[in-house]
Design an enzyme around this catalytic site. Structure first.
Site, short mmCIF file in Angstrom:
data_model
loop_
_atom_site.label_atom_id
_atom_site.label_comp_id
_atom_site.label_asym_id
_atom_site.label_seq_id
_atom_site.Cartn_x
_atom_site.Cartn_y
_atom_site.Cartn_z
N LYS A 111 -30.97 -3.26 48.98
CA LYS A 111 -30.55 -2.59 47.75
C LYS A 111 -30.50 -3.58 46.58
O LYS A 111 -30.64 -3.19 45.42
CB LYS A 111 -29.16 -1.95 47.93
CG LYS A 111 -29.03 -0.99 49.11
CD LYS A 111 -29.51 0.40 48.77
CE LYS A 111 -29.17 1.45 49.82
NZ LYS A 111 -29.68 1.23 51.18
C1 LIG Z 1 -30.44 1.99 52.13
C2 LIG Z 1 -30.93 1.30 53.36
C3 LIG Z 1 -32.04 1.80 54.12
C4 LIG Z 1 -32.74 3.10 53.77
O1 LIG Z 1 -33.52 2.98 52.60
P1 LIG Z 1 -34.00 4.32 51.84
O2 LIG Z 1 -34.65 3.82 50.60
O3 LIG Z 1 -32.73 5.09 51.55
O4 LIG Z 1 -34.91 5.05 52.74
C5 LIG Z 1 -32.47 1.05 55.20
N1 LIG Z 1 -31.85 -0.08 55.58
C6 LIG Z 1 -30.80 -0.58 54.89
C7 LIG Z 1 -30.15 -1.83 55.37
C8 LIG Z 1 -30.30 0.08 53.77
O5 LIG Z 1 -29.23 -0.43 53.11
#
Ligand SMILES: *Cc1c(COP(=O)(O)O)cnc(C)c1O
Length: 496
Positions: A111
């Site tokens: 993120k």
């Molecule tokens: C948010 C997240 C995901 C999923 O990503 P999306 O873009 O929502 O599909 C996968 N792994 C981690 C560690 C995340 O924080």
């Protein structure tokens, strides 16, 4: 070429900076680019660029109304020493697969790749559009997003950020990460309820005219940092182009050779960015969408029916425990031929009945994708096998992608070189990772003892994000009931 943004549900069309400011379109739709710009630069040229230079090449094609100076300032402010490596997103080859490590930012989850730049894109957009008030970001979080958003917005002039999390619904490490957050403009509130309660209450505040008027009169304006904002999507396209360019540079592939990309998926944002990279002309074969036991997407790609009416399963990859993948709407819009009315109909069916079915013609347009899921057992076995073979430790989200990809390769015989998006540091999910590799070492240990154990077995230095929370003082201790959330916001903003 000027790229503008139109809603997936009507004719509403806005500039890039307006789309960043608004997040969601007023009709409930998501903003999609009116055209996907082409990647015309020779790959050899891209391969010699730094992450920041490449980010400018890719993002400037999408964010048409940002000037060169504005966008370069956003990029410089985002991808700096907050990341623990100048590569920003290093590519690591283990057991024949390339792991694209997207967890080298401030909160050690992917993120950070988007949330470190979103505050800059948003404050720039506010200036460009003559927004006078201070931007107040309201976010409900189940753990990772809230911390990454605060790290991004902390001490950014012209912003305040208020994060709500379920008091008993996040891990101990995640809670400590949030309550120790620094920054005079960051506010953390634990609520007596679950994540859905927090999320619904935040949505009600966005749509509450009286509250909006009050905060507006006091010089504030609400905005959102969640993953449907194009200001989060566009920065994610960059690292797929970067990964490809690095593979060319190191001689692992020839320019023009196709690669596959596997993404551990929840809200469908990260894999959609890979799809956009392919549409720009990046040589990509299959996009492999990996789910955990909440396999609504696997079923969708197999049958053409999206059905969220099923049991919600808590897994060791909590950031993928999702039954409504919001960003899928953007793909649906595209495969129904950019038809907003048709897309709207399907999304209304999802809201009303929890299910929709696409036409056979639409399903044919999904051939770029393959879906697959991994059970907890398969995930853990894959993490352990990779560790025993190579000494490399991956987290439980990356583990899902790892297990799904290896099963796909075995079943299909597809030998195309493959990049796996590695979305979190194993340190963030130490207990589950140790549980997979050395289950006998878990019992009776505290979170920090498990982190020490992870350090022993992986040999990877403990990230500053973890070291920091061992001793950082608690700065936030507000707790409130769900119906007190609007008043809590008023109090924080001094609007009474
Ligand atoms: C948010 C997240 C995901 C999923 O990503 P999306 O873009 O929502 O599909 C996968 N792994 C981690 C560690 C995340 O924080």
């Amino acid at each position: 070429m000027e790229v503008r943004y139109k809603s997936t549900r009507s004719d509403i069309e806005v500039s890039a900076s307006q789309a960043v400011l608004q997040g969601l379109s007023r009709d409930g739709g998501l903003f999609v680019p009116t055209a996907i710009p082409a990647l015309t630069e020779p790959m050899e040229e891209l391969a010699d660029m730094s992450y920041q230079e490449l980010a400018y090449v890719v993002m400037s094609k999408f964010l048409s109304d940002y000037t060169e100076e504005e966008l370069k300032a956003c990029i410089a402010g985002a991808y700096d020493s907050k990341f623990d490596t100048p590569a920003i997103a290093p590519l690591v080859k283990k057991d024949g697969v390339y792991y694209l490590e997207l967890f080298h930012g401030a909160t050690i989850a992917f993120k950070d790749m988007a949330l470190s730049i979103l505050p800059h894109l948003m404050t720039t957009a506010a200036k460009k559009n003559n927004v006078k008030g201070k931007i107040v970001i309201l976010t409900a979080t189940s753990g990772d997003t809230g911390k990454a958003a605060m790290a991004g917005f902390a001490d950014v002039p012209g912003t305040e950020i208020i994060v709500f999390y379920p008091k008993d619904g996040v891990s101990h490490i995640q809670e400590r990460q949030m309550v120790t957050q620094r920054g005079a403009n960051t506010h953390v509130v634990a609520i007596k309820g679950n994540f859905d309660d927090a999320q619904s209450a935040v949505k009600r505040m966005f749509n509450d005219p009286a509250l909006n008027e009050e905060v507006h009169a006091a010089g504030y304006q609400f905005s959102s940092a969640n993953s449907i904002n194009i200001g989060r999507l566009v920065p994610q396209i960059v690292y797929y182009v970067y990964a490809y360019a690095q593979l060319v540079k190191s001689g692992e592939i020839k320019a023009g050779e196709k690669i596959n990309i596997t993404v551990p998926t929840g809200n469908f944002g990260n894999i959609l960015a890979a799809y956009y990279a392919k549409q720009m002309g990046l040589p990509v074969g299959k996009l492999i969408c990996a789910s955990n036991e909440n396999k609504v997407l696997t079923d969708f790609f197999a049958t053409g029916e999206y059905n969220k009416n099923r049991e919600f399963i808590l897994t060791s990859s909590p950031s993928m425990d999702i039954l409504i993948s919001s960003n899928l709407e953007r793909l649906i819009y595209r495969i129904c031929g950019d038809n907003a009315a048709e897309c709207r109909k399907l999304m209304e069916s999802l809201a009303a009945k929890g299910v929709y079915r696409i036409t056979p013609e639409m399903k044919e347009r999904l051939d770029d994708f393959r879906g697959g899921f991994a059970t907890e057992k398969e995930n853990f076995a894959g993490i352990k096998a990779l560790y025993e073979k190579t000494g490399y430790v991956i987290d439980t989200h990356t583990g899902v992608a790892n297990a799904v990809y290896r099963a796909y390769a075995k079943k299909t015989g597809d030998k195309t070189k493959t990049v796996i998006a590695s979305t979190a540091s194993p340190y963030k999910f130490a207990a589950a990772v140790i549980g997979a590799i050395a289950p006998d070492k878990v019992a009776g240990k505290s979170d920090f003892e498990l982190i020490d154990e992870l350090h022993r077995i992986s040999g990877v230095a403990e990230p500053p994000a973890i070291t920091d929370i061992r001793t950082a003082p608690v700065r936030h201790n507000t707790v409130c009931a769900v119906d007190e959330m609007p008043d809590t916001v008023r109090k924080i903003l001094g609007v009474q």
